[in-house]
Design a protein around this motif. Structure first.
Motif, PDB file in Angstrom:
ATOM      1  N   VAL A   1       0.874  -1.181   0.000  1.00  0.00           N
ATOM      2  CA  VAL A   1       0.000   0.000   0.000  1.00  0.00           C
ATOM      3  C   VAL A   1       0.913   1.233   0.000  1.00  0.00           C
ATOM      4  O   VAL A   1       2.130   1.103   0.192  1.00  0.00           O
ATOM      5  CB  VAL A   1      -0.922   0.005   1.237  1.00  0.00           C
ATOM      6  CG1 VAL A   1      -1.904  -1.149   1.191  1.00  0.00           C
ATOM      7  CG2 VAL A   1      -0.128   0.031   2.546  1.00  0.00           C
TER       8      VAL A   1
ATOM      9  N   ARG B   1     -15.335  -4.790  -2.332  1.00  0.00           N
ATOM     10  CA  ARG B   1     -14.715  -3.497  -2.585  1.00  0.00           C
ATOM     11  C   ARG B   1     -15.502  -2.840  -3.722  1.00  0.00           C
ATOM     12  O   ARG B   1     -15.813  -3.504  -4.724  1.00  0.00           O
ATOM     13  CB  ARG B   1     -13.246  -3.661  -3.016  1.00  0.00           C
ATOM     14  CG  ARG B   1     -12.391  -4.313  -1.925  1.00  0.00           C
ATOM     15  CD  ARG B   1     -10.923  -4.101  -2.131  1.00  0.00           C
ATOM     16  NE  ARG B   1     -10.108  -4.940  -1.258  1.00  0.00           N
ATOM     17  CZ  ARG B   1      -8.772  -4.872  -1.208  1.00  0.00           C
ATOM     18  NH1 ARG B   1      -8.131  -4.013  -1.975  1.00  0.00           N
ATOM     19  NH2 ARG B   1      -8.057  -5.641  -0.404  1.00  0.00           N
TER      20      ARG B   1
ATOM     21  N   THR C   1     -14.895   0.546   5.543  1.00  0.00           N
ATOM     22  CA  THR C   1     -13.949   1.662   5.430  1.00  0.00           C
ATOM     23  C   THR C   1     -14.140   2.370   4.100  1.00  0.00           C
ATOM     24  O   THR C   1     -14.279   1.709   3.074  1.00  0.00           O
ATOM     25  CB  THR C   1     -12.504   1.119   5.469  1.00  0.00           C
ATOM     26  OG1 THR C   1     -12.386   0.180   6.524  1.00  0.00           O
ATOM     27  CG2 THR C   1     -11.478   2.234   5.597  1.00  0.00           C
TER      28      THR C   1
ATOM     29  N   GLY D   1     -11.753   4.428   2.103  1.00  0.00           N
ATOM     30  CA  GLY D   1     -10.327   4.756   2.179  1.00  0.00           C
ATOM     31  C   GLY D   1      -9.883   5.861   1.240  1.00  0.00           C
ATOM     32  O   GLY D   1      -8.807   6.418   1.404  1.00  0.00           O
ATOM     33  N   THR D   2     -10.667   6.114   0.207  1.00  0.00           N
ATOM     34  CA  THR D   2     -10.270   7.207  -0.699  1.00  0.00           C
ATOM     35  C   THR D   2     -11.523   7.997  -1.086  1.00  0.00           C
ATOM     36  O   THR D   2     -12.625   7.454  -1.139  1.00  0.00           O
ATOM     37  CB  THR D   2      -9.659   6.683  -2.033  1.00  0.00           C
ATOM     38  OG1 THR D   2     -10.704   6.041  -2.777  1.00  0.00           O
ATOM     39  CG2 THR D   2      -8.511   5.724  -1.801  1.00  0.00           C
TER      40      THR D   2
ATOM     41  N   ASP E   1     -14.626  -0.402   1.309  1.00  0.00           N
ATOM     42  CA  ASP E   1     -14.083  -1.732   1.619  1.00  0.00           C
ATOM     43  C   ASP E   1     -14.879  -2.244   2.819  1.00  0.00           C
ATOM     44  O   ASP E   1     -14.893  -1.610   3.864  1.00  0.00           O
ATOM     45  CB  ASP E   1     -12.587  -1.577   1.963  1.00  0.00           C
ATOM     46  CG  ASP E   1     -11.919  -2.883   2.360  1.00  0.00           C
ATOM     47  OD1 ASP E   1     -10.797  -3.146   1.892  1.00  0.00           O
ATOM     48  OD2 ASP E   1     -12.503  -3.641   3.156  1.00  0.00           O
TER      49      ASP E   1
ATOM     50  N   HIS F   1       0.087  -1.633   7.357  1.00  0.00           N
ATOM     51  CA  HIS F   1      -0.273  -0.614   6.351  1.00  0.00           C
ATOM     52  C   HIS F   1       0.183   0.761   6.847  1.00  0.00           C
ATOM     53  O   HIS F   1      -0.481   1.771   6.685  1.00  0.00           O
ATOM     54  CB  HIS F   1      -1.781  -0.594   6.062  1.00  0.00           C
ATOM     55  CG  HIS F   1      -2.206  -1.728   5.187  1.00  0.00           C
ATOM     56  ND1 HIS F   1      -3.475  -1.853   4.651  1.00  0.00           N
ATOM     57  CD2 HIS F   1      -1.537  -2.821   4.759  1.00  0.00           C
ATOM     58  CE1 HIS F   1      -3.552  -2.948   3.917  1.00  0.00           C
ATOM     59  NE2 HIS F   1      -2.392  -3.561   3.971  1.00  0.00           N
ATOM     60  N   HIS F   2       1.387   0.716   7.468  1.00  0.00           N
ATOM     61  CA  HIS F   2       1.942   1.910   8.121  1.00  0.00           C
ATOM     62  C   HIS F   2       3.447   1.698   8.318  1.00  0.00           C
ATOM     63  O   HIS F   2       3.892   0.583   8.607  1.00  0.00           O
ATOM     64  CB  HIS F   2       1.254   2.088   9.486  1.00  0.00           C
ATOM     65  CG  HIS F   2       1.595   3.395  10.151  1.00  0.00           C
ATOM     66  ND1 HIS F   2       2.791   3.596  10.815  1.00  0.00           N
ATOM     67  CD2 HIS F   2       0.911   4.548  10.242  1.00  0.00           C
ATOM     68  CE1 HIS F   2       2.821   4.842  11.285  1.00  0.00           C
ATOM     69  NE2 HIS F   2       1.688   5.435  10.957  1.00  0.00           N
TER      70      HIS F   2
END
Ligand code: HGY
Ligand code: MN
Ligand code: MN
Length: 425
Positions: free
Chosen positions: A94, A225, A272, A274-275, A295, A391-392
């Motif tokens: 990601v 998704r 979520t 996310g964008t 998602d 994812h971080h």
């Protein structure tokens, strides 16, 4: 396996090498200063060069298939046409990712091969390490392109999907020296592989809270998704009265809060957005369009599907109340997938032989194992990650836990070895 490595020192040495390789892999990024490596990017190509070197030095024969998946293969010294244990995960990430999501599983597969090579072992099965080209779905909005190719699930519509720059999957493969026209050749015959094993960080806080390094995975949550569009009317922020507006962003915001509420009110459901992209995209223009990605996941498919239907109904209600247009397009959906009981039992025995409690966890995160399980007995090994963060860039694992994982995988291999030998002779 008849002769485990000389001692745990070897496994700890290979575990350290695994961590070093994850660190080295982090340098292959398309965004200097943070880890971002997407499907068929130049960063992915650079990682392939390094990974092939490591694989070939370990005695593996390497190939890249038409979907951009990298394989390293060690034939069985004992049996011709032996079946294969496939072990690995994904190499893509990601944006602004950690070092271990996906990559750790590939490097643990390579470490297993190196442990085998350093023992006097003669396996009745081939070992194949796989680095999938695309699992996250970042570049094309659909996940699992790499593993889907292995089960023959990449159609022309997928190959023609375009990224934000208008580059299709087929063109991206071409830039990666892959021939998308050959994508069907990626499909692997069921009988050739005895199992797929995916070691992966947990990406959650449970192992840490239980003070355990490892667990098996019982099932992988199903996920939907979707691409969601709100279309209103752009207008002058200073002159259009509030009661005459068709503000696409406000409609989206109202819906997004309902997404969160639905998940908060449904046990085990996660959802979520996310964008979100807003156009025209100026502070003094009423948003005419808002495009977002949803998602939504649950280990029970009926609950997930009911939640999706509920959110679609809410979007249609907003069409009436806000006089806007609501569009919901499912981009990807897969059902919850149980891992294979027999292979997972051997993995549990491997964890126990490594001296750890055999914990069992469902996976809220999606994994290539969910696709591979359509055709082969598949199992997953979860490895503790600090704070459950993923994812971080703060994603972190310890040498002790990676050594525990490699030891469990080694003992799993010994059991698979015994089973195949007893079935065969
Ligand atoms: O999004 C996921 O579940 C996984 O990290 N690809
Ligand atoms: Mn991920
Ligand atoms: Mn992953």
């Amino acid at each position: 396996m008849n002769h485990p490595p000389q001692d745990d020192v070897l496994l700890a040495e290979l575990a350290q090498r695994t961590l070093d390789r994850c660190e080295a892999a982090a340098a292959f990024t398309e965004e200097p200063g943070r880890i971002t490596r997407t499907f068929c990017s130049s960063a992915m190509a650079d990682l392939h060069v390094a990974l092939r070197d490591w694989m070939e030095a370990a005695g593996l024969t390497c190939r890249v298939d038409a979907a951009g998946n990298l394989f390293g293969r060690l034939e069985s010294p004992l049996l011709d046409n032996a079946q294969t244990l496939l072990i690995g995960s994904h190499l893509d990430s990601v944006p602004n990712a950690g070092r271990y999501d996906g990559v750790l599983g590939v490097m643990l597969g390579l470490a297993l091969v190196e442990a085998v090579q350093r023992s006097d072992l003669r396996l009745p099965f081939a070992l194949e390490v796989v680095g999938f080209s695309e699992e996250e779905g970042v570049r094309y909005g659909v996940p699992f392109i790499g593993s889907r190719a292995l089960v023959g699930d990449c159609d022309e519509a997928l190959l023609q999907r375009k990224d934000a720059n208008g580059v299709s999957v087929a063109e991206a493969l071409g830039h990666f020296s892959c021939d998308a026209a050959q994508i069907q050749s990626c499909e692997l015959p069921a009988k050739k592989y005895v199992a797929y094993l995916e070691p992966h960080i947990e990406q959650g806080p449970v192992l840490e809270s239980e003070d355990q390094p490892l667990s098996i995975v019982t099932a992988i949550a199903g996920q939907t998704r979707a691409a969601v569009r709100f279309v209103g009317a752009a207008g002058h922020a200073g002159t259009v009265p509030m009661e005459l507006r068709k503000d696409a962003l406000c409609a989206a915001a109202e819906w997004i809060i309902e997404v969160e509420k639905a998940a908060q009110q449904t046990l085990g459901l996660v959802a979520t957005v996310g964008t979100i992209e807003v156009s025209p995209g100026a502070g003094n223009v009423i948003p005419g369009e808002a495009r977002l990605r949803l998602d939504i996941r649950h280990t029970d498919d009926k609950i997930r599907q009911a939640a999706v239907e509920h959110l679609i109904r809410l979007g249609k209600d907003l069409q009436q109340t806000r006089n806007i247009e609501f569009q919901f397009t499912t981009a990807h959906e897969h059902s919850a997938v149980a891992m294979d009981a027999a292979i997972t039992t051997m993995l549990k025995q491997g964890i126990a032989a490594a001296g750890h409690r055999t914990m069992e966890l469902p996976s809220g995160a999606g994994h290539d194992a969910a696709v591979m399980a359509r055709r082969w007995p598949s199992a997953m090994l979860f490895i503790r990650c600090r704070g459950g963060v993923s994812h971080h860039p703060d994603e972190a694992v310890t040498l002790a836990d990676v050594t525990a994982a490699l030891t469990a995988i080694w003992h799993f291999g010994r059991r698979l070895n015994s089973k195949i030998l007893s079935d065969y002779f």
